[in-house]
Design an enzyme around this catalytic site. Structure first.
Site, PDB file in Angstrom:
ATOM      1  N   PRO A   1      27.117   7.286  -2.956  1.00 50.24           N
ATOM      2  CA  PRO A   1      26.043   7.589  -3.903  1.00 50.24           C
ATOM      3  C   PRO A   1      25.904   6.498  -4.954  1.00 50.24           C
ATOM      4  CG  PRO A   1      27.289   9.567  -3.436  1.00 50.24           C
ATOM      5  CD  PRO A   1      28.012   8.443  -2.752  1.00 50.24           C
ATOM      6  N   CYS A   2      24.674   6.007  -5.137  1.00 45.05           N
ATOM      7  CA  CYS A   2      24.465   4.828  -5.972  1.00 45.05           C
ATOM      8  C   CYS A   2      24.148   5.155  -7.419  1.00 45.05           C
ATOM      9  CB  CYS A   2      23.333   3.975  -5.398  1.00 45.05           C
ATOM     10  SG  CYS A   2      21.693   4.757  -5.496  1.00 45.05           S
TER      11      CYS A   2
END
Length: 427
Positions: free
Chosen positions: A92-93
């Protein structure tokens, strides 16, 4: 023309896919010659997309990577420790994304609870000890003050000391358009090989001649087109192709409705048909682009085309979930290009031989002339009370929030930057 079918190479490597999403990374690696032995995806709509398009990709039942790190073993995939060729994924960025700076809870890096997925990814590297690790993510994931790079390097050093491996992380920021993706999408590619040897990165093939948005979606004629929403949608016809709200500032060519650089870049951002697309967003608000040059949001199929997915790939779920899947995906063409380079490195194939193989997901230019851009229309009357001098953003390094407006402009209906962001994120 857009190549809507591709040839899967004979399996030359095995991959455990983490954070698989809509399958863009895996699809590209498959085209390069990797076999997805198993994948992990927690989102039910993404899981349905994977099942519909590649039922042969085994989805591990635990789904959560933090659970998998404690329970999944090589024998569960019919392997021994060290047999797996590749662990690949993009955690997840949000904790590392530049876009997150507009939210009060954004850009916390490894202090963000969501960064525990990075810990789990490295735990799985220790469990499987693959020949290589491949990470694709936003640039801030491996570069900058809050990046995950120090943690990853330290954790790999621990694995090396414990198991006699030589993992060493090498990261490079690239523009996907330089490799033939019809989208300017800056991402970081991180690679660590078990033998510690530096992989030769593929040479950009389209840096000087990028594939245009027109080439990807110019031949599409879809019946069900999304309608623009929100208070500012009526301004889209008053902005030229390839521009954003800054056209309607003191430094643009239109009437002054906004302060220069007082809003995020993608606000009222439009595609230009003669250029690659701007970066697609995963959770766009009603005013978040890129918008189609016909002054509307993109369809799911157009988004997939701009990400280099073949037309055979279909997304599950309602429209907003499909847009999220498309925007979060790794461009399959980019994955194929780097997958080919990685197989070259792992299997000892000479680079000049590998470069002779044309990526199967590569697009070409559409035949015939481009349609002329539509005429830029005057600002609609209902926005005329917004006209007038505005203060510009105070400058580089001042952060996203300083958006000062005159009291009269506040009364006219302009909101603070934090309020505007929450409205955008709530769509």
């Amino acid at each position: 023309m857009f190549e809507r079918r591709f040839t899967v190479q004979g399996h030359q490597g095995s991959v455990l896919s983490l954070f698989t999403g809509a399958g863009g990374l895996d699809l590209g690696l498959e085209a390069a010659g990797f076999e997805t032995r198993a994948c992990l995806e927690i989102d039910p709509f993404c899981a349905e997309t994977l099942q519909n398009n590649r039922p042969e990709w085994e989805q591990l039942k635990c789904r959560d990577v933090t659970v998998a790190a404690e329970t999944v073993k090589p024998k569960d995939l019919g392997l021994k420790v060290g047999d797996l060729d590749l662990i690949a994924g993009g955690p997840p960025c949000q904790p590392f994304s530049m876009a997150a700076q507009w939210a009060n809870t954004g850009r916390r890096g490894m202090d963000d609870d969501r960064a525990q997925t990075v810990v789990a990814m490295l735990d799985l590297v220790e469990v499987f000890q693959p020949r290589a690790l491949l990470i694709e993510n936003v640039a801030g994931f491996l570069r900058g003050e809050i990046s995950a790079s120090p943690f990853i390097r330290e954790r790999l050093a621990e694995i090396n000391a414990k198991h006699g491996t030589a993992y060493s992380l090498h990261a490079q920021i690239i523009d996907s358009a330089a490799y033939g993706v019809p989208q300017r999408r800056n991402r970081v590619i991180g690679i660590a090989t078990r033998d510690g040897k530096l992989m030769e990165l593929p040479v950009p093939t389209h840096a000087d001649a990028p594939i245009r948005a027109w080439d990807a979606i110019g031949d599409l004629a879809e019946a069900d087109l999304p309608v623009p929403q929100g208070n500012w949608a009526g301004l889209l016809p008053s902005i030229p192709e390839g521009s954003n709200y800054q056209y309607l500032t003191a430094r643009g060519g239109g009437e002054e409705l906004f302060g220069y650089r007082t809003r995020y870049w993608s606000f009222l951002l439009k595609l230009a048909r003669d250029q690659p697309a701007w970066t697609l967003a995963a959770s766009p608000g009603p005013s978040t682009g890129p918008f189609h040059w016909d002054n509307r949001p993109l369809t799911a199929r157009e988004s997939l085309r701009l990400q280099s997915f073949p037309d055979s790939w279909n997304l599950a779920g309602p429209f907003r979930q499909q847009i999220k899947q498309a925007g979060n995906a790794t461009p399959p063409l980019l994955a194929e290009v780097f997958g080919r380079a990685l197989l070259t490195h792992l299997n000892g194939v000479p680079a000049d031989v590998q470069e002779q193989v044309r990526p199967t997901l590569l697009l070409g230019q559409l035949e015939g002339p481009l349609r002329k851009p539509a005429e830029v229309l005057p600002v609609p009357e209902r926005y005329h009370d917004k006209k007038g001098a505005k203060k510009a953003h105070p400058g580089t390094g001042k952060g996203p929030k300083p958006r000062e407006v005159a009291p009269s402009q506040s009364r006219a209906g302009l909101v603070s930057s934090s309020d505007a962001v929450q409205q955008e994120l709530a769509w």
